[in-house]
Write a protein that holds these residues in place. Structure first.
Motif, PDB file in Angstrom:
ATOM      1  N   GLY A  64      31.559  -7.616 -62.711  1.00  0.00           N
ATOM      2  CA  GLY A  64      32.663  -7.726 -62.334  1.00  0.00           C
ATOM      3  C   GLY A  64      33.297  -6.482 -61.938  1.00  0.00           C
ATOM      4  O   GLY A  64      33.909  -6.247 -60.903  1.00  0.00           O
ATOM      5  N   MET A  65      33.074  -5.292 -62.456  1.00  0.00           N
ATOM      6  CA  MET A  65      33.465  -4.119 -62.280  1.00  0.00           C
ATOM      7  C   MET A  65      32.646  -3.474 -61.348  1.00  0.00           C
ATOM      8  O   MET A  65      32.952  -2.343 -60.596  1.00  0.00           O
ATOM      9  CB  MET A  65      33.475  -2.991 -63.444  1.00  0.00           C
ATOM     10  N   LEU A  66      31.500  -4.123 -60.989  1.00  0.00           N
ATOM     11  CA  LEU A  66      30.566  -3.581 -60.065  1.00  0.00           C
ATOM     12  C   LEU A  66      30.514  -4.279 -58.705  1.00  0.00           C
ATOM     13  O   LEU A  66      29.867  -4.126 -57.773  1.00  0.00           O
ATOM     14  CB  LEU A  66      28.986  -3.497 -60.579  1.00  0.00           C
ATOM     15  N   GLY A  67      31.341  -5.199 -58.596  1.00  0.00           N
ATOM     16  CA  GLY A  67      31.664  -6.137 -57.396  1.00  0.00           C
ATOM     17  C   GLY A  67      30.326  -7.000 -57.249  1.00  0.00           C
ATOM     18  O   GLY A  67      30.169  -7.253 -55.988  1.00  0.00           O
ATOM     19  N   GLY A  68      29.573  -7.202 -58.143  1.00  0.00           N
ATOM     20  CA  GLY A  68      28.524  -8.222 -57.953  1.00  0.00           C
ATOM     21  C   GLY A  68      27.103  -7.286 -57.668  1.00  0.00           C
ATOM     22  O   GLY A  68      26.093  -7.728 -57.540  1.00  0.00           O
ATOM     23  N   GLU A  69      27.171  -5.985 -57.507  1.00  0.00           N
ATOM     24  CA  GLU A  69      26.002  -5.132 -57.436  1.00  0.00           C
ATOM     25  C   GLU A  69      25.056  -5.023 -58.698  1.00  0.00           C
ATOM     26  O   GLU A  69      25.858  -4.937 -59.759  1.00  0.00           O
ATOM     27  CB  GLU A  69      26.224  -3.707 -56.919  1.00  0.00           C
ATOM     28  N   LYS A  70      23.970  -5.206 -58.473  1.00  0.00           N
ATOM     29  CA  LYS A  70      22.877  -5.367 -59.318  1.00  0.00           C
ATOM     30  C   LYS A  70      21.985  -4.092 -59.522  1.00  0.00           C
ATOM     31  O   LYS A  70      21.763  -3.709 -58.472  1.00  0.00           O
ATOM     32  CB  LYS A  70      22.333  -6.638 -59.703  1.00  0.00           C
ATOM     33  N   ILE A  71      21.411  -3.726 -60.670  1.00  0.00           N
ATOM     34  CA  ILE A  71      20.326  -2.927 -60.628  1.00  0.00           C
ATOM     35  C   ILE A  71      19.067  -3.736 -60.344  1.00  0.00           C
ATOM     36  O   ILE A  71      18.872  -4.755 -61.157  1.00  0.00           O
ATOM     37  CB  ILE A  71      20.078  -2.145 -62.151  1.00  0.00           C
ATOM     38  N   GLY A  72      18.314  -3.335 -59.281  1.00  0.00           N
ATOM     39  CA  GLY A  72      17.178  -4.182 -58.928  1.00  0.00           C
ATOM     40  C   GLY A  72      15.844  -3.238 -59.151  1.00  0.00           C
ATOM     41  O   GLY A  72      15.669  -2.355 -60.014  1.00  0.00           O
ATOM     42  N   MET A  73      14.768  -3.660 -58.293  1.00  0.00           N
ATOM     43  CA  MET A  73      13.455  -3.038 -58.303  1.00  0.00           C
ATOM     44  C   MET A  73      13.931  -1.469 -57.664  1.00  0.00           C
ATOM     45  O   MET A  73      14.336  -1.351 -56.788  1.00  0.00           O
ATOM     46  CB  MET A  73      12.650  -3.724 -57.178  1.00  0.00           C
ATOM     47  N   ASN A  74      13.096  -0.648 -58.539  1.00  0.00           N
ATOM     48  CA  ASN A  74      13.157   0.840 -58.093  1.00  0.00           C
ATOM     49  C   ASN A  74      11.624   1.358 -58.237  1.00  0.00           C
ATOM     50  O   ASN A  74      10.783   0.848 -58.845  1.00  0.00           O
ATOM     51  CB  ASN A  74      14.001   1.414 -58.787  1.00  0.00           C
ATOM     52  N   ASP A  75      11.521   2.413 -57.804  1.00  0.00           N
ATOM     53  CA  ASP A  75      10.330   3.560 -57.936  1.00  0.00           C
ATOM     54  C   ASP A  75       9.917   3.575 -59.329  1.00  0.00           C
ATOM     55  O   ASP A  75      10.850   3.922 -60.404  1.00  0.00           O
ATOM     56  CB  ASP A  75      10.446   4.744 -57.226  1.00  0.00           C
ATOM     57  N   TYR A  76       8.614   3.602 -59.556  1.00  0.00           N
ATOM     58  CA  TYR A  76       8.161   3.952 -60.861  1.00  0.00           C
ATOM     59  C   TYR A  76       7.097   5.005 -60.577  1.00  0.00           C
ATOM     60  O   TYR A  76       6.047   4.977 -59.830  1.00  0.00           O
ATOM     61  CB  TYR A  76       7.269   2.569 -61.282  1.00  0.00           C
ATOM     62  N   LEU A  77       6.986   5.937 -61.671  1.00  0.00           N
ATOM     63  CA  LEU A  77       6.070   7.360 -61.679  1.00  0.00           C
ATOM     64  C   LEU A  77       5.285   7.053 -62.875  1.00  0.00           C
ATOM     65  O   LEU A  77       6.059   6.960 -63.938  1.00  0.00           O
ATOM     66  CB  LEU A  77       6.676   8.308 -61.312  1.00  0.00           C
ATOM     67  N   GLY A  78       4.081   7.446 -63.251  1.00  0.00           N
ATOM     68  CA  GLY A  78       3.397   7.284 -64.186  1.00  0.00           C
ATOM     69  C   GLY A  78       1.883   8.064 -64.085  1.00  0.00           C
ATOM     70  O   GLY A  78       1.513   8.442 -63.154  1.00  0.00           O
TER      71      GLY A  78
END
Length: 219
Positions: A64-78
């Protein structure tokens, strides 16, 4: 690091020592010492890819506070360090970092993960000694912290999660001591230890797909 990971690491080290054979001085005066019958693979690797954790509970909490924005797929380093195993099987310890965020105006949710993952892979088949196919398992500890800033809130939480999953790996060897690899991984089960023992805690759900490319340096 929890007891599951400690037990697995100890088991992997024990297995690697068994297959590595006795120390150089063993068997002196008692006949020739036993020798490994298959080659041992030691390696170091660099990895880059993409990771899309579920995060259903975390995203829902702040939706609600993010207007429906979500954390999704992002870069991974290893990076990864191999332990000696017989034949074409692989065993290694992997360390990774992942960051994701979602923002709506001045409201921002940010999540960081540091992963520690014992992984094993078992050879399926090879094609002309140049291409190698393997199936394996993942047992992973995730040390994560998320922060939310906005709407008069400034919230931080720490999480420790244990993951269980499987992976498919393809390696191509342009030269004997170097391979280019592709990893397709799936985390099926995640256990947020804090949420198991604390009511009304936002659960960190880390199930999801991981796609990685890497370089393995053999020595």
């Amino acid at each position: 690091m929890n007891k599951i990971s400690i037990t697995l690491i100890s088991l992997f080290l024990f297995i690697s020592q068994v297959f590595a054979g006795p120390p150089p001085w063993a068997g002196v005066g008692e006949g020739p010492a036993a020798q490994p019958t298959k080659k041992m693979a030691r390696w170091f690797c660099f990895e880059y890819g993409w990771y899309g954790p579920s995060l259903n509970d975390l995203n829902k909490t702040f939706s609600g506070m993010l207007g429906g924005e979500k954390i999704g797929m992002n870069d991974y380093l290893g990076i990864g360090i191999g332990m000696p195993m017989p034949g074409d099987n692989r065993m290694g310890l992997f360390f990774g970092y992942w960051n994701g965020s979602a923002k709506n105006g001045s409201n921002k949710l940010n999540l960081n993960m540091i992963t520690f993952s014992p992984e094993g892979s078992f050879s399926i088949f090879k094609v002309q000694e140049k291409t190698h196919f393997l199936l394996g398992f993942i047992v992973r500890d995730v040390f994560a912290w998320w922060t939310f800033n906005g709407d008069g809130l400034d919230t931080t939480d720490l999480c420790v999660v244990t993951d269980f999953g499987a992976k498919f790996t393809t390696e191509y060897y342009p030269i004997k001591s170097l391979s280019v690899k592709f990893d397709l991984q799936r985390i099926f089960l995640s256990l947020d230890w804090g949420a198991l023992f604390t009511e009304d805690k936002t659960k960190l759900q880390t199930q999801g797909w991981i796609i990685k490319f890497g370089l393995n340096l053999y020595y």
